[in-house]
Design a protein around this motif. Structure first.
Motif, mmCIF file in Angstrom:
data_model
loop_
_atom_site.group_PDB
_atom_site.id
_atom_site.type_symbol
_atom_site.label_atom_id
_atom_site.label_comp_id
_atom_site.label_asym_id
_atom_site.label_seq_id
_atom_site.Cartn_x
_atom_site.Cartn_y
_atom_site.Cartn_z
ATOM 1 N N UNK A 1 0.927 -1.194 -0.044
ATOM 2 C CA UNK A 1 -0.121 -0.033 -0.029
ATOM 3 C C UNK A 1 0.929 1.402 0.096
ATOM 4 N N UNK A 2 1.819 1.270 0.659
ATOM 5 C CA UNK A 2 2.897 2.471 0.842
ATOM 6 C C UNK A 2 3.302 2.572 -0.565
ATOM 7 N N UNK A 3 3.748 1.554 -1.147
ATOM 8 C CA UNK A 3 4.470 1.780 -2.390
ATOM 9 C C UNK A 3 3.508 2.310 -3.591
ATOM 10 N N UNK A 4 2.073 1.843 -3.387
ATOM 11 C CA UNK A 4 1.046 2.168 -4.437
ATOM 12 C C UNK A 4 0.849 3.985 -4.036
ATOM 13 N N UNK A 5 0.776 4.217 -2.999
ATOM 14 C CA UNK A 5 0.630 5.645 -2.446
ATOM 15 C C UNK A 5 1.603 6.607 -2.837
ATOM 16 N N UNK A 6 3.136 6.075 -2.712
ATOM 17 C CA UNK A 6 4.028 6.770 -2.835
ATOM 18 C C UNK A 6 4.409 7.006 -4.526
ATOM 19 N N UNK A 7 4.245 6.030 -5.218
ATOM 20 C CA UNK A 7 4.214 6.116 -6.628
ATOM 21 C C UNK A 7 3.084 7.085 -7.094
ATOM 22 N N UNK A 8 1.877 6.810 -6.695
ATOM 23 C CA UNK A 8 0.533 7.547 -6.831
ATOM 24 C C UNK A 8 0.785 9.019 -6.866
ATOM 25 N N UNK A 9 1.213 9.547 -5.597
ATOM 26 C CA UNK A 9 1.232 10.832 -5.304
ATOM 27 C C UNK A 9 2.510 11.754 -5.798
ATOM 28 N N UNK A 10 3.695 10.842 -6.051
ATOM 29 C CA UNK A 10 4.970 11.604 -6.010
ATOM 30 C C UNK A 10 5.980 10.787 -7.176
ATOM 31 N N UNK A 11 5.258 10.336 -8.188
ATOM 32 C CA UNK A 11 5.907 9.294 -9.179
ATOM 33 C C UNK A 11 7.114 9.819 -9.444
ATOM 34 N N UNK A 12 7.185 11.102 -9.852
ATOM 35 C CA UNK A 12 8.245 11.795 -10.407
ATOM 36 C C UNK A 12 9.256 12.378 -9.592
ATOM 37 N N UNK A 13 9.066 12.446 -8.264
ATOM 38 C CA UNK A 13 9.994 12.994 -7.305
ATOM 39 C C UNK A 13 11.050 12.091 -6.824
ATOM 40 N N UNK A 14 12.242 12.662 -6.359
ATOM 41 C CA UNK A 14 13.252 11.827 -5.760
ATOM 42 C C UNK A 14 12.807 11.348 -4.353
ATOM 43 N N UNK A 15 12.804 10.209 -4.045
ATOM 44 C CA UNK A 15 12.424 9.696 -2.957
ATOM 45 C C UNK A 15 13.697 8.996 -1.901
ATOM 46 N N UNK A 16 13.659 9.561 -0.866
ATOM 47 C CA UNK A 16 14.777 9.043 0.102
ATOM 48 C C UNK A 16 13.816 8.447 1.257
ATOM 49 N N UNK A 17 14.201 6.850 1.236
ATOM 50 C CA UNK A 17 13.424 6.026 2.116
ATOM 51 C C UNK A 17 14.198 5.765 3.424
ATOM 52 N N UNK A 18 13.559 5.985 4.527
ATOM 53 C CA UNK A 18 13.934 5.364 5.749
ATOM 54 C C UNK A 18 13.360 4.001 6.057
ATOM 55 N N UNK A 19 14.206 3.256 6.454
ATOM 56 C CA UNK A 19 13.665 1.696 6.554
ATOM 57 C C UNK A 19 13.895 0.972 7.673
ATOM 58 N N UNK A 20 13.203 0.719 8.699
ATOM 59 C CA UNK A 20 13.413 -0.047 9.678
ATOM 60 C C UNK A 20 12.459 -1.374 9.762
ATOM 61 N N UNK A 21 12.755 -2.572 10.482
ATOM 62 C CA UNK A 21 11.622 -3.382 10.666
ATOM 63 C C UNK A 21 11.905 -4.194 11.620
ATOM 64 N N UNK A 22 10.910 -4.954 12.260
ATOM 65 C CA UNK A 22 10.858 -5.822 13.165
ATOM 66 C C UNK A 22 11.349 -7.198 12.811
ATOM 67 N N UNK A 23 12.370 -8.091 13.702
ATOM 68 C CA UNK A 23 12.781 -9.268 13.095
ATOM 69 C C UNK A 23 11.484 -10.380 12.886
ATOM 70 N N UNK A 24 10.374 -10.230 13.605
ATOM 71 C CA UNK A 24 9.376 -11.064 13.421
ATOM 72 C C UNK A 24 8.448 -11.087 12.340
#
Length: 440
Positions: free
Chosen positions: A324-347
């Motif tokens: 859903x995040x990918x769909x949204x970021x692509x829908x609203x900001x397709x042409x703009x440079x994207x800096x993604x900060x990503x952290x996730x839980x091990x489970x």
């Protein structure tokens, strides 16, 4: 205890984990005089979308003059976010008061041989039920914490139930298939409940239909009994929607939330409100509906918290959420440079999540929320490098991948390297968002 001490006590109770039975919450509520029997409940279950749907449903009912509350989880900034009464989160004073009211009972139950100490979520759920009694709440909208069958909120005998959808998550507890997880979630349906769902999964619907038939309940399906008739994007201002409900069609509803999934959440919220009002012999008033949703805000759901450069907080924490995040970021900001900060839980299924994240990142910053469940950043980096090697289309590779120790430092670094028109996004876990308190 004061509020700070209550916070520490609840934080410390996290070590007691999740327990798949209801014996402790049952005993607590029994000793409190069964406050859960004195309020109506609407129960919302599903993998994603529960918090947004709960907030919308409660806001609609409150706008109709009904003394309404909600319980959501987890929180982002404060435990007080989890409880809302008639338009306001609980104050720290009132939150502390409810906790202190039930604390002697918690101590008493902890002395019993009931499978270990009371868990954090059981305590908070007991507080919710006691709060509902104290405040004479007419209807409380409950968001299930996880699953349904053994969730502490399932003590409630809910008149209305909403199912957002089912995907794979918490498989070590709920089961390793969609069928297994659906079987857990439908257990919140009690005798003669009114049930609505936006799920279109045939296996989920088969299980749901069986449960509804066995309990003599009523079932309302998206696409058949209710649906979105018209959907117009208002860009960063949200959506204009026509929603076909059970009793009426509600036209030109202004929903001030971003995210392609939010119109669907609103359609479910409208139907849940229709169903509950129907139990009172009432119907939705369209002007009150408009007023109710006009001020909706949901923290961390593709939430813009700064502009120039734009900073977005997103609570996507499983493969479906990241999709859903990918769909949204692509829908609203397709042409703009994207800096993604990503952290996730091990489970979590982080390998699937990583595949999606690298496909939209121009610059990827890997980090950790420093949570006890967080995936080690070195391990995350290893997975990212392996996934990048497998990419055939070099266009979808991040130009650079960085590793930073904390969320706070990642934000500082992202702001340092960003241009004014870039997009900075923090995603991967709800625990990331609480750490994103660095003053932007």
């Amino acid at each position: 205890m004061n509020y700070r001490q209550v916070n520490k006590y609840l934080d410390d109770c996290l070590i007691f984990g999740i327990k798949t039975n209801l014996v402790r919450i049952q005993k607590i509520l029994e000793l409190l005089g069964d406050p859960q029997t004195k309020t109506d409940f609407i129960h919302i279950v599903g993998t994603n979308g529960k918090t947004s749907t709960a907030k919308m449903t409660a806001a609609i009912l409150k706008s109709h003059g009904i003394h309404t509350g909600y319980h959501i989880s987890p929180h982002i900034d404060s435990y007080t976010e989890r409880m809302w009464v008639n338009g306001r989160n609980l104050s720290e004073k009132k939150f502390t008061g409810v906790f202190n009211e039930i604390y002697p009972v918690i101590l008493e139950v902890n002395k019993m041989d009931l499978g270990g100490p009371v868990t954090q979520f059981e305590i908070i759920s007991a507080m919710v039920f006691k709060l509902a009694e104290n405040e004479s709440i007419e209807v409380m909208v409950l968001e299930a914490g996880m699953g349904g069958r053994w969730d502490a909120t399932n003590i409630a005998d809910s008149k209305v139930v909403g199912l957002t959808g089912v995907s794979l998550e918490h498989t070590e507890i709920l089961g390793r298939t969609i069928r297994d997880i659906a079987l857990e979630k439908v257990e919140v349906i009690k005798e003669k409940a009114l049930v609505a769902t936006t799920s279109s999964n045939k296996e989920v619907l088969k299980i749901l239909t069986g449960k509804v038939e066995n309990t003599g309940s009523g079932l309302f399906l998206y696409g058949k009994d209710f649906y979105i008739q018209k959907k117009v994007s208002l860009g960063l201002n949200g959506w204009s929607l026509d929603i076909k409900g059970i009793n009426n069609t509600y036209k030109n509803l202004a929903l001030p939330l971003l995210g392609q999934y939010q119109p669907m959440n609103l359609s479910l919220a409208v139907i849940l409100a229709e169903l509950y009002l129907g139990t009172r012999g009432e119907k939705i008033n369209e002007e009150r509906l408009r007023k109710g949703i006009s001020g909706i805000r949901v923290k961390g759901r593709f939430e813009i918290i700064r502009e120039r450069p734009m900073v977005i907080l997103d609570a996507g924490h499983n493969p479906e959420g990241i999709d859903n995040f990918i769909k949204n970021i692509s829908y609203y900001f397709r042409e703009r440079k994207k800096i993604i900060i990503f952290a996730v839980l091990a489970d979590k299924d982080y390998e699937s999540m990583v595949e999606g994240i690298i496909s939209v990142s121009d610059i990827l910053i890997l980090t950790s929320s420093q949570n006890i469940r967080s995936l080690n950043v070195d391990q995350l980096e290893k997975v990212v490098k392996e996934k990048i090697k497998l990419l055939k289309n070099k266009i979808h590779r991040p130009a650079r991948v960085y590793k930073v120790d904390t969320i706070e430092n990642s934000i500082k670094f992202a702001l340092k390297i960003s241009a004014i028109n870039d997009i900075i996004c923090i995603t991967g876990s709800i625990t990331n968002l609480e750490k994103a308190k660095y003053k932007l």
